[in-house]
Design a protein around this motif. Structure first.
Motif, short mmCIF file in Angstrom:
data_model
loop_
_atom_site.label_atom_id
_atom_site.label_comp_id
_atom_site.label_asym_id
_atom_site.label_seq_id
_atom_site.Cartn_x
_atom_site.Cartn_y
_atom_site.Cartn_z
N LEU A 21 -2.27 4.86 16.15
CA LEU A 21 -3.17 4.90 15.00
C LEU A 21 -3.96 3.47 14.81
CD1 LEU A 21 -0.58 6.11 12.41
CD2 LEU A 21 -2.67 7.42 12.79
N GLU A 26 -7.07 -3.84 1.63
CA GLU A 26 -6.62 -2.63 1.99
C GLU A 26 -7.05 -2.25 3.42
OE1 GLU A 26 -8.11 0.00 -1.13
OE2 GLU A 26 -6.54 1.67 -0.50
N GLN A 27 -6.12 -1.72 4.19
CA GLN A 27 -6.07 -1.04 5.56
C GLN A 27 -6.54 0.36 5.45
OE1 GLN A 27 -3.68 -2.29 8.45
NE2 GLN A 27 -3.20 -4.26 7.75
N TYR A 28 -7.52 0.81 6.15
CA TYR A 28 -7.91 2.24 6.27
C TYR A 28 -7.60 2.72 7.63
CZ TYR A 28 -10.46 1.38 1.81
OH TYR A 28 -10.49 0.86 0.45
N PHE A 29 -7.06 3.94 7.69
CA PHE A 29 -6.52 4.21 9.12
C PHE A 29 -7.32 5.48 9.48
CE2 PHE A 29 -2.38 2.56 10.07
CZ PHE A 29 -2.08 1.90 8.74
N TYR A 52 -3.45 0.38 -3.40
CA TYR A 52 -3.04 -0.97 -2.95
C TYR A 52 -2.93 -2.00 -4.08
CZ TYR A 52 -4.14 -5.67 -0.69
OH TYR A 52 -4.07 -6.80 -0.44
N SER A 61 -5.15 -12.94 4.00
CA SER A 61 -5.63 -11.80 3.59
C SER A 61 -5.42 -10.58 4.77
CB SER A 61 -7.32 -11.87 3.39
OG SER A 61 -7.67 -13.02 2.57
N PHE A 62 -5.26 -11.25 5.98
CA PHE A 62 -5.14 -10.44 7.14
C PHE A 62 -3.68 -10.32 7.48
CE2 PHE A 62 -9.63 -9.34 7.70
CZ PHE A 62 -10.16 -10.32 7.09
N TYR A 84 -1.29 0.66 15.46
CA TYR A 84 0.05 0.95 15.06
C TYR A 84 0.44 2.32 15.89
CZ TYR A 84 -0.68 -1.66 10.91
OH TYR A 84 -1.00 -2.62 9.91
N ASP A 114 -2.56 -11.13 16.73
CA ASP A 114 -1.02 -11.16 16.69
C ASP A 114 -0.71 -9.80 17.61
OD1 ASP A 114 1.30 -10.60 14.26
OD2 ASP A 114 1.64 -10.61 16.17
N TYR A 125 -3.26 -6.89 16.66
CA TYR A 125 -4.48 -6.88 15.88
C TYR A 125 -5.54 -7.86 16.18
CZ TYR A 125 -3.91 -10.36 11.99
OH TYR A 125 -4.09 -11.50 11.29
N LEU A 172 -3.33 9.37 7.37
CA LEU A 172 -2.77 8.68 6.33
C LEU A 172 -3.84 8.52 5.39
CD1 LEU A 172 -1.00 5.87 8.25
CD2 LEU A 172 0.01 7.51 6.75
N LEU A 214 0.94 -4.48 8.43
CA LEU A 214 1.63 -3.70 7.60
C LEU A 214 3.13 -3.37 8.14
CD1 LEU A 214 -0.88 -1.20 6.15
CD2 LEU A 214 0.00 -3.02 4.93
N PHE A 223 3.78 -1.71 13.91
CA PHE A 223 2.76 -2.26 14.30
C PHE A 223 2.62 -2.75 15.74
CE2 PHE A 223 -0.25 -5.79 14.33
CZ PHE A 223 0.17 -6.73 14.76
N PHE A 258 -6.57 -3.30 13.53
CA PHE A 258 -4.91 -2.93 13.81
C PHE A 258 -4.70 -1.78 14.38
CE2 PHE A 258 -3.32 -6.16 10.64
CZ PHE A 258 -4.71 -6.52 9.87
N ALA A 264 -11.64 -5.04 5.52
CA ALA A 264 -12.30 -6.16 5.34
C ALA A 264 -11.70 -7.39 4.71
CB ALA A 264 -13.47 -5.57 4.32
N GLY A 265 -10.26 -7.17 4.44
CA GLY A 265 -9.68 -8.34 4.19
C GLY A 265 -8.33 -7.92 3.25
N ARG A 306 -8.98 -9.98 14.76
CA ARG A 306 -10.03 -10.55 13.77
C ARG A 306 -11.34 -11.11 14.30
NH1 ARG A 306 -8.63 -14.65 8.64
NH2 ARG A 306 -10.49 -14.58 7.61
N PHE A 352 0.46 5.35 0.90
CA PHE A 352 -0.02 6.47 1.71
C PHE A 352 0.62 7.90 1.59
CE2 PHE A 352 -2.88 3.60 4.05
CZ PHE A 352 -2.02 2.38 4.25
N SER A 378 -13.81 -6.59 9.51
CA SER A 378 -13.62 -7.66 10.38
C SER A 378 -12.40 -7.75 11.17
CB SER A 378 -13.86 -8.92 9.91
OG SER A 378 -13.14 -9.21 8.66
N ALA A 379 -11.51 -6.83 10.75
CA ALA A 379 -10.02 -6.63 11.33
C ALA A 379 -9.77 -5.25 11.86
CB ALA A 379 -8.99 -7.45 10.52
N GLN A 418 0.75 -1.24 -0.01
CA GLN A 418 0.12 0.01 0.10
C GLN A 418 1.02 1.06 -0.02
OE1 GLN A 418 -3.37 -1.63 2.97
NE2 GLN A 418 -3.65 0.33 2.16
N GLU A 471 2.69 -6.14 3.08
CA GLU A 471 2.17 -7.44 3.89
C GLU A 471 3.06 -8.54 3.62
OE1 GLU A 471 -2.50 -5.96 2.74
OE2 GLU A 471 -1.82 -8.08 3.29
N ASN A 489 -5.03 7.01 1.90
CA ASN A 489 -4.95 5.80 0.93
C ASN A 489 -4.75 6.32 -0.58
OD1 ASN A 489 -5.98 4.66 3.40
ND2 ASN A 489 -6.22 2.53 2.23
#
Lengths: 111, 111
Positions: free
Chosen positions: B91, B99-102, A48, A95-96, B35, B56, B48, A43, A99, B45, B33, B96-97, B50, A35, B30-31, A33, A90, A45
């Motif tokens: 942060l 791309e991560q959005y902050f 991706y 899928s999870f 940071y 983790d 996180y 941040l 970063l 990191f 994270f 959703a699986g 899920r 940013f 569903s996940a 990704q 990643e 996006n």
């Protein structure tokens, strides 16, 4: 550990010009990704990629997982492009995954 | 879509006090994270979840830091007995699986 090496650390561009940022990975990464961190610290996006090349306006990004690098090209730079750009990758095959971030490129666009 | 919400945006604590940071992920993601960003270490990191389960926590300092996700709509990061070196922007991101959005981050200052 797994690292993301981002270059350059700082870049100054005149309006209307362009350049490229690069991230090299020390291990095989599944996706990357990009940013932009704006002056408020958010941040944003940009891209991706799990492979190949994507383009959005004046930005274009490529991810080559076999050769372990990714690039972000900026063309026709505008003042509002100023900020810090981060790549993040990643590692895991699922899928999870967390970063791993590069150290960032501080971009200054000047008139 | 309000994006990832983090509260408070700024928190100042005295050394030895407790700090609790809140994150509301994007609905349907569903996940979640966590940071941390500092000038010296960059973006790193922490942990996180899920489907609300901890997956983790390899980036979490072993003492004083804990994180929970009691329901799908929020996660908390708690720092006990805060120290000056805990000062950072924390942060939260959701996905959703892929791309991560902050979120905008919480700037924690420990005096």
């Amino acid at each position: 550990g797994d690292q993301v090496e981002q270059s350059p650390s700082a870049l100054s561009l005149h309006e209307g010009t362009g350049s490229a940022l690069r991230c090299n990975f020390t291990t095989t990464m599944r996706a990357v990704q990009w940013f932009q961190q704006n002056s408020r610290g958010s941040l944003i996006n940009l891209f991706y990629l799990a492979s190949g090349t994507k383009e959005n306006g004046r930005l274009k990004s490529t991810f080559n997982s076999k050769e372990s690098y990714s690039t972000l090209h900026i063309r026709d730079a505008q003042l509002e492009d100023s900020g810090t750009y981060f790549c993040a990758a990643e590692k895991a095959s699922s899928s999870f995954s967390k970063l791993v971030f590069g150290q960032g490129t501080s971009l200054s666009v000047v008139p | 879509n309000a994006g990832v919400i983090q509260t408070p945006r700024h928190k100042v604590t005295g050394k030895g006090q407790e700090a609790t940071l809140w994150c509301e992920p994007i609905s349907g993601h569903s996940a979640v994270f966590w940071y941390r960003q500092t000038i010296v270490q960059g973006l790193e990191f922490l942990t996180y979840f899920r489907n609300q389960a901890p997956i983790d926590d390899s980036g979490m300092p072993k003492e004083r830091f804990s994180a929970q996700m009691p329901n799908q709509s929020h996660s908390t990061l708690k720092i006990q007995s805060t120290q000056p070196q805990d000062s950072a922007v924390y942060l939260c991101a959701s996905t959703a699986g892929y791309e991560q959005y902050f979120g905008p981050g919480t700037r924690l200052t420990v005096l």
